[in-house]
Design an enzyme around this catalytic site. Structure first.
Site, PDB file in Angstrom:
ATOM      1  N   ASP A 146     -43.261  -2.694 -19.913  1.00 39.60           N
ATOM      2  CA  ASP A 146     -41.917  -2.499 -20.327  1.00 39.60           C
ATOM      3  C   ASP A 146     -41.733  -3.467 -21.603  1.00 39.60           C
ATOM      4  N   CYS A 206     -37.521  25.800 -20.593  1.00 38.32           N
ATOM      5  CA  CYS A 206     -36.493  24.983 -20.154  1.00 38.32           C
ATOM      6  C   CYS A 206     -35.827  23.970 -20.807  1.00 38.32           C
ATOM      7  N   CYS A 209     -32.638  19.261 -19.127  1.00 44.73           N
ATOM      8  CA  CYS A 209     -32.319  18.077 -19.437  1.00 44.73           C
ATOM      9  C   CYS A 209     -31.443  18.008 -20.495  1.00 44.73           C
ATOM     10  N   CYS A 229     -27.062   7.242 -25.211  1.00 48.00           N
ATOM     11  CA  CYS A 229     -27.551   7.230 -23.904  1.00 48.00           C
ATOM     12  C   CYS A 229     -26.746   6.228 -22.810  1.00 48.00           C
ATOM     13  N   CYS A 263     -34.657  17.856 -13.699  1.00 47.45           N
ATOM     14  CA  CYS A 263     -36.014  18.402 -14.199  1.00 47.45           C
ATOM     15  C   CYS A 263     -36.659  19.165 -12.945  1.00 47.45           C
TER      16      CYS A 263
HETATM   17  C1  B12 Z   1     -36.267   1.105 -25.461  1.00 52.44           C
HETATM   18  C2  B12 Z   1     -36.372   1.788 -24.077  1.00 52.44           C
HETATM   19  C3  B12 Z   1     -35.470   2.291 -23.646  1.00 52.44           C
HETATM   20  C4  B12 Z   1     -34.246   2.793 -24.508  1.00 52.44           C
HETATM   21  C5  B12 Z   1     -34.582   4.028 -25.246  1.00 52.44           C
HETATM   22  C6  B12 Z   1     -35.384   5.170 -24.599  1.00 52.44           C
HETATM   23  C7  B12 Z   1     -36.108   6.064 -25.681  1.00 52.44           C
HETATM   24  N1  B12 Z   1     -36.256   7.208 -25.075  1.00 52.44           N
HETATM   25  O1  B12 Z   1     -36.685   5.828 -26.445  1.00 52.44           O
HETATM   26  C8  B12 Z   1     -33.081   3.308 -23.409  1.00 52.44           C
HETATM   27  C9  B12 Z   1     -32.438   2.021 -23.051  1.00 52.44           C
HETATM   28  C10 B12 Z   1     -32.098   4.215 -23.733  1.00 52.44           C
HETATM   29  C11 B12 Z   1     -34.084   3.528 -22.250  1.00 52.44           C
HETATM   30  C12 B12 Z   1     -33.739   4.474 -21.337  1.00 52.44           C
HETATM   31  C13 B12 Z   1     -34.657   4.707 -20.291  1.00 52.44           C
HETATM   32  N2  B12 Z   1     -35.663   3.948 -19.795  1.00 52.44           N
HETATM   33 CO1  B12 Z   1     -36.623   3.139 -21.018  1.00 52.44          CO
HETATM   34  N3  B12 Z   1     -37.810   2.203 -22.090  1.00 52.44           N
HETATM   35  C14 B12 Z   1     -37.791   1.668 -23.341  1.00 52.44           C
HETATM   36  C15 B12 Z   1     -38.777   0.956 -23.831  1.00 52.44           C
HETATM   37  C16 B12 Z   1     -38.683  -0.712 -23.720  1.00 52.44           C
HETATM   38  C17 B12 Z   1     -39.500   1.303 -25.239  1.00 52.44           C
HETATM   39  C18 B12 Z   1     -39.342   2.842 -25.555  1.00 52.44           C
HETATM   40  C19 B12 Z   1     -39.569   3.262 -26.840  1.00 52.44           C
HETATM   41  O2  B12 Z   1     -40.537   2.512 -27.544  1.00 52.44           O
HETATM   42  N4  B12 Z   1     -38.745   4.211 -27.420  1.00 52.44           N
HETATM   43  C20 B12 Z   1     -38.797   4.874 -28.751  1.00 52.44           C
HETATM   44  C21 B12 Z   1     -39.434   6.109 -28.720  1.00 52.44           C
HETATM   45  C22 B12 Z   1     -39.936   6.579 -30.029  1.00 52.44           C
HETATM   46  O3  B12 Z   1     -40.261   6.108 -27.786  1.00 52.44           O
HETATM   47  P1  B12 Z   1     -40.320   7.090 -26.568  1.00 52.44           P
HETATM   48  O4  B12 Z   1     -39.187   7.589 -25.826  1.00 52.44           O
HETATM   49  O5  B12 Z   1     -41.421   6.105 -25.572  1.00 52.44           O
HETATM   50  O6  B12 Z   1     -41.295   8.257 -27.282  1.00 52.44           O
HETATM   51  C23 B12 Z   1     -42.159   8.934 -26.937  1.00 52.44           C
HETATM   52  C24 B12 Z   1     -41.660  10.417 -27.039  1.00 52.44           C
HETATM   53  O7  B12 Z   1     -40.484  10.724 -26.811  1.00 52.44           O
HETATM   54  C25 B12 Z   1     -42.427  11.145 -28.024  1.00 52.44           C
HETATM   55  N5  B12 Z   1     -41.573  11.695 -28.925  1.00 52.44           N
HETATM   56  C26 B12 Z   1     -40.715  10.933 -29.730  1.00 52.44           C
HETATM   57  N6  B12 Z   1     -40.103  12.084 -30.589  1.00 52.44           N
HETATM   58  C27 B12 Z   1     -40.701  13.077 -30.659  1.00 52.44           C
HETATM   59  C28 B12 Z   1     -40.713  14.349 -31.450  1.00 52.44           C
HETATM   60  C29 B12 Z   1     -41.721  15.331 -31.155  1.00 52.44           C
HETATM   61  C30 B12 Z   1     -41.561  16.558 -31.877  1.00 52.44           C
HETATM   62  C31 B12 Z   1     -42.573  15.081 -29.879  1.00 52.44           C
HETATM   63  C32 B12 Z   1     -43.551  16.337 -29.501  1.00 52.44           C
HETATM   64  C33 B12 Z   1     -42.709  13.874 -29.303  1.00 52.44           C
HETATM   65  C34 B12 Z   1     -41.977  13.081 -29.614  1.00 52.44           C
HETATM   66  O8  B12 Z   1     -43.374  10.351 -28.723  1.00 52.44           O
HETATM   67  C35 B12 Z   1     -43.100   9.123 -28.571  1.00 52.44           C
HETATM   68  C36 B12 Z   1     -43.896   8.070 -28.609  1.00 52.44           C
HETATM   69  O9  B12 Z   1     -45.078   8.682 -28.407  1.00 52.44           O
HETATM   70  C37 B12 Z   1     -39.981   1.605 -22.842  1.00 52.44           C
HETATM   71  C38 B12 Z   1     -41.204   0.532 -22.422  1.00 52.44           C
HETATM   72  C39 B12 Z   1     -42.272   0.396 -23.489  1.00 52.44           C
HETATM   73  N7  B12 Z   1     -42.694  -0.758 -23.908  1.00 52.44           N
HETATM   74  O10 B12 Z   1     -42.688   1.595 -24.039  1.00 52.44           O
HETATM   75  C40 B12 Z   1     -39.216   1.814 -21.719  1.00 52.44           C
HETATM   76  C41 B12 Z   1     -39.645   3.044 -20.739  1.00 52.44           C
HETATM   77  C42 B12 Z   1     -39.756   4.206 -21.548  1.00 52.44           C
HETATM   78  N8  B12 Z   1     -38.260   3.387 -19.997  1.00 52.44           N
HETATM   79  C43 B12 Z   1     -38.408   3.914 -18.593  1.00 52.44           C
HETATM   80  C44 B12 Z   1     -37.129   4.295 -18.044  1.00 52.44           C
HETATM   81  C45 B12 Z   1     -37.677   4.384 -16.614  1.00 52.44           C
HETATM   82  C46 B12 Z   1     -36.179   4.574 -18.470  1.00 52.44           C
HETATM   83  C47 B12 Z   1     -34.962   5.324 -17.957  1.00 52.44           C
HETATM   84  C48 B12 Z   1     -35.438   6.462 -16.925  1.00 52.44           C
HETATM   85  C49 B12 Z   1     -34.117   4.272 -17.003  1.00 52.44           C
HETATM   86  C50 B12 Z   1     -32.962   4.739 -16.594  1.00 52.44           C
HETATM   87  N9  B12 Z   1     -32.834   5.606 -15.376  1.00 52.44           N
HETATM   88  O11 B12 Z   1     -31.625   4.374 -16.784  1.00 52.44           O
HETATM   89  C51 B12 Z   1     -34.168   5.910 -19.190  1.00 52.44           C
HETATM   90  C52 B12 Z   1     -34.606   7.291 -19.346  1.00 52.44           C
HETATM   91  C53 B12 Z   1     -33.950   7.591 -20.842  1.00 52.44           C
HETATM   92  C54 B12 Z   1     -34.695   8.607 -21.446  1.00 52.44           C
HETATM   93  N10 B12 Z   1     -34.531   9.930 -21.241  1.00 52.44           N
HETATM   94  O12 B12 Z   1     -35.709   8.336 -22.301  1.00 52.44           O
HETATM   95  C55 B12 Z   1     -39.851   3.947 -18.472  1.00 52.44           C
HETATM   96  C56 B12 Z   1     -40.196   5.400 -18.521  1.00 52.44           C
HETATM   97  C57 B12 Z   1     -41.251   5.714 -17.496  1.00 52.44           C
HETATM   98  C58 B12 Z   1     -41.801   7.214 -17.894  1.00 52.44           C
HETATM   99  N11 B12 Z   1     -42.078   8.006 -16.826  1.00 52.44           N
HETATM  100  O13 B12 Z   1     -41.417   7.872 -18.725  1.00 52.44           O
HETATM  101  C59 B12 Z   1     -40.649   2.824 -19.741  1.00 52.44           C
HETATM  102  C60 B12 Z   1     -41.809   3.490 -19.948  1.00 52.44           C
HETATM  103  C61 B12 Z   1     -40.709   1.513 -18.932  1.00 52.44           C
HETATM  104  C62 B12 Z   1     -41.868   1.489 -17.852  1.00 52.44           C
HETATM  105  N12 B12 Z   1     -42.661   0.669 -18.231  1.00 52.44           N
HETATM  106  O14 B12 Z   1     -42.028   2.303 -17.033  1.00 52.44           O
HETATM  107  N13 B12 Z   1     -35.168   3.022 -22.436  1.00 52.44           N
HETATM  108  S1  SF4 Z   2     -38.395  17.590 -19.112  1.00 51.29           S
HETATM  109 FE1  SF4 Z   2     -37.988  18.767 -17.285  1.00 51.29          FE
HETATM  110  S2  SF4 Z   2     -35.755  19.512 -17.363  1.00 51.29           S
HETATM  111 FE2  SF4 Z   2     -36.413  18.927 -19.730  1.00 51.29          FE
HETATM  112  S3  SF4 Z   2     -37.140  20.579 -20.536  1.00 51.29           S
HETATM  113 FE3  SF4 Z   2     -39.038  19.757 -19.323  1.00 51.29          FE
HETATM  114  S4  SF4 Z   2     -39.119  20.599 -17.663  1.00 51.29           S
HETATM  115 FE4  SF4 Z   2     -36.985  21.217 -18.432  1.00 51.29          FE
HETATM  116  S1  SF4 Z   3     -27.350   9.393 -20.953  1.00 48.41           S
HETATM  117 FE1  SF4 Z   3     -29.549   9.062 -21.236  1.00 48.41          FE
HETATM  118  S2  SF4 Z   3     -30.406   8.879 -19.202  1.00 48.41           S
HETATM  119 FE2  SF4 Z   3     -28.548  10.074 -19.242  1.00 48.41          FE
HETATM  120  S3  SF4 Z   3     -28.905  12.347 -19.182  1.00 48.41           S
HETATM  121 FE3  SF4 Z   3     -28.387  11.455 -21.308  1.00 48.41          FE
HETATM  122  S4  SF4 Z   3     -30.322  10.887 -22.069  1.00 48.41           S
HETATM  123 FE4  SF4 Z   3     -30.771  10.914 -19.858  1.00 48.41          FE
END
Ligand code: B12
Ligand code: SF4
Ligand code: SF4
Length: 358
Positions: A146, A206, A209, A229, A263
């Site tokens: 993380d 789908c 989400c 968020c 999901c």
């Molecule tokens: C900052 C952060 C957050 C931020 C921003 C989240 C985000 N989506 O970016 C906030 C505070 C909102 C957050 C929330 C949550 N987080 Co968080 N977070 C992080 C952290 C520290 C960095 C993430 C990051 O770099 N974000 C920047 C974006 C660009 O990165 P990303 O989401 O990882 O994106 C990838 C994909 O989305 C994809 N992508 C992005 N854009 C596009 C576009 C296209 C076209 C495609 C194909 C793909 C694509 O590629 C990206 C990089 O490969 C990581 C830990 C880590 N060191 O990575 C944990 C982490 C992602 N979080 C985690 C968790 C558990 C959560 C929550 C579920 C917690 C909760 N229940 O409240 C929520 C989920 C929200 C969500 N739907 O994403 C877990 C996820 C586990 C998993 N199975 O995915 C992590 C990995 C921590 C861990 N070590 O377990 N988080």
């Molecule tokens: S992440 Fe889960 S809920 Fe979201 S589009 Fe994919 S299958 Fe549907």
């Molecule tokens: S507020 Fe964030 S964690 Fe909640 S449904 Fe929206 S994107 Fe997912």
């Protein structure tokens, strides 16, 4: 020019994998309780383009450490000289949600019901590294769970731990997305595991989400704006929460699971084997008047070793007041009035808003 299967393939330049080390890593990881362990190439970093787009659009909100930590995310060799491979690990944390007590209780995201995973997984990773170094003295390792500058979801996708759903979460087919991720960088070649099929193949048409998100935090599939968020707002954001997003928080007092709850991949996930991550009493649903009325020192003691401690106490009280406003139950009035007369301006603001909403 290739001279034939035996002499020219696989190319020598990739260096022969070290199967012994791979086997050692897999068996140690399993013994330490990691649910999955997979290897991938670390010649370059995955996900950097998406990361840059995220930062450029300001979607990181106030998380400026994401801007400062861009360079090691893009060039992980800065974290470990001689980097060759990444070991990606997952730990399942899914437990059934304890029954809704109703009344003035707020909902906690499931990742925070048990022991803080940073401690749990971090401790395992430290032990893991110690064991590997005793087997292979001089082995170069760098681990993260993380908080280190590693784009964990992108590495997890590359190593085939799961696929990235439209909700941005890494989903393990058959096991769902309630998974913690960790990455171990290694300065040795390891036999690479293949990624899974593309995300589109698993999400299909789908978009549950994207549609369920009450604050419209998704800019599009796979793209989240943290500024909207609930997870960011309730955990990371300091100070008042924008008024227009407060109603969307509904009952979420710490984190949010909505885009995972809907999901289909999470419909029947197996229960986690990690009892430390099981819901602690009073951690899955928070008694909101108790949160508002309890002094910070007692809240800190209550949430010792839990991720919820991160929000204690101003942010947690702020969230509690907002959720009470959303619940609309007049029984919340006395504790909100006490909070509105308190010293903390953020809590006062939220309590006044909630009183007006009742
Ligand atoms: C900052 C952060 C957050 C931020 C921003 C989240 C985000 N989506 O970016 C906030 C505070 C909102 C957050 C929330 C949550 N987080 Co968080 N977070 C992080 C952290 C520290 C960095 C993430 C990051 O770099 N974000 C920047 C974006 C660009 O990165 P990303 O989401 O990882 O994106 C990838 C994909 O989305 C994809 N992508 C992005 N854009 C596009 C576009 C296209 C076209 C495609 C194909 C793909 C694509 O590629 C990206 C990089 O490969 C990581 C830990 C880590 N060191 O990575 C944990 C982490 C992602 N979080 C985690 C968790 C558990 C959560 C929550 C579920 C917690 C909760 N229940 O409240 C929520 C989920 C929200 C969500 N739907 O994403 C877990 C996820 C586990 C998993 N199975 O995915 C992590 C990995 C921590 C861990 N070590 O377990 N988080
Ligand atoms: S992440 Fe889960 S809920 Fe979201 S589009 Fe994919 S299958 Fe549907
Ligand atoms: S507020 Fe964030 S964690 Fe909640 S449904 Fe929206 S994107 Fe997912």
């Amino acid at each position: 020019m290739r001279t034939g299967h035996l002499s020219g393939w696989p190319p020598r330049s990739e260096a022969l994998p070290s199967p012994d080390l791979g086997q050692i890593i897999r068996s140690r990881a399993a013994a330490l309780g990691f649910d999955q362990v997979r290897f991938c190439d670390a010649a370059d970093a995955p996900g950097v383009d998406h990361y840059d787009a995220f930062i450029e659009a300001g979607r990181h909100a106030s998380m400026d450490w994401m801007v400062r930590g861009r360079s090691p995310r893009a060039h992980p060799g800065e974290l470990l000289p001689g980097l060759r491979s990444a070991v990606v690990l997952s730990v399942a944390h899914c437990w059934p949600r304890p029954p809704d007590p109703g009344g003035l209780f707020g909902k906690v995201a499931s990742y925070a019901w048990g022991r803080d995973y940073h401690n749990l997984v971090g401790k395992r990773l430290r032990r893991f590294c110690k064991q590997l170094r005793s087997e292979r003295p001089g082995l170069g390792l760098y681990w993260g769970v993380d908080s280190r500058p590693i784009i964990e979801r992108a590495w997890a996708e590359r190593a085939g731990i799961g696929f990235i759903g439209k909700n941005c979460c890494v989903i393990v087919p058959g096991k769902g997305s309630y998974q913690f991720l960790a990455v171990l960088l290694v300065d040795q070649d390891l036999p690479h595991d293949p990624p899974l099929l593309s995300a589109a193949r698993h999400c299909g048409t789908c978009r549950r989400c994207l549609d369920i998100c009450p604050t419209n935090a998704f800019v599009g599939p796979h793209q989240l704006d943290a500024r909207r968020c609930i997870s960011y707002l309730s955990i990371e954001h300091r100070g008042p929460i924008p008024v227009e997003l407060r109603a969307g928080m509904g009952r979420w007092v710490f984190g949010c699971d909505l885009c995972q709850e809907v999901c289909p991949h999470n419909h029947t996930p197996p229960t986690s084997a990690h009892t430390d991550l099981a819901p602690r009493p009073g951690h899955a649903w928070l008694d909101l008047p108790w949160v508002l009325d309890t002094p910070a020192s007692a809240l800190l003691a209550h949430f010792e070793g839990s991720p919820i401690r991160r929000s204690v106490s101003s942010s947690l009280k702020r969230n509690a007041a907002i959720v009470l406003g959303n619940l609309g139950d007049p029984d919340a009035r006395p504790c909100l009035e006490r909070a509105a007369a308190g010293l903390d301006p953020t809590v006062r603001d939220a309590a006044e808003w909630a009183l007006a909403a009742l």
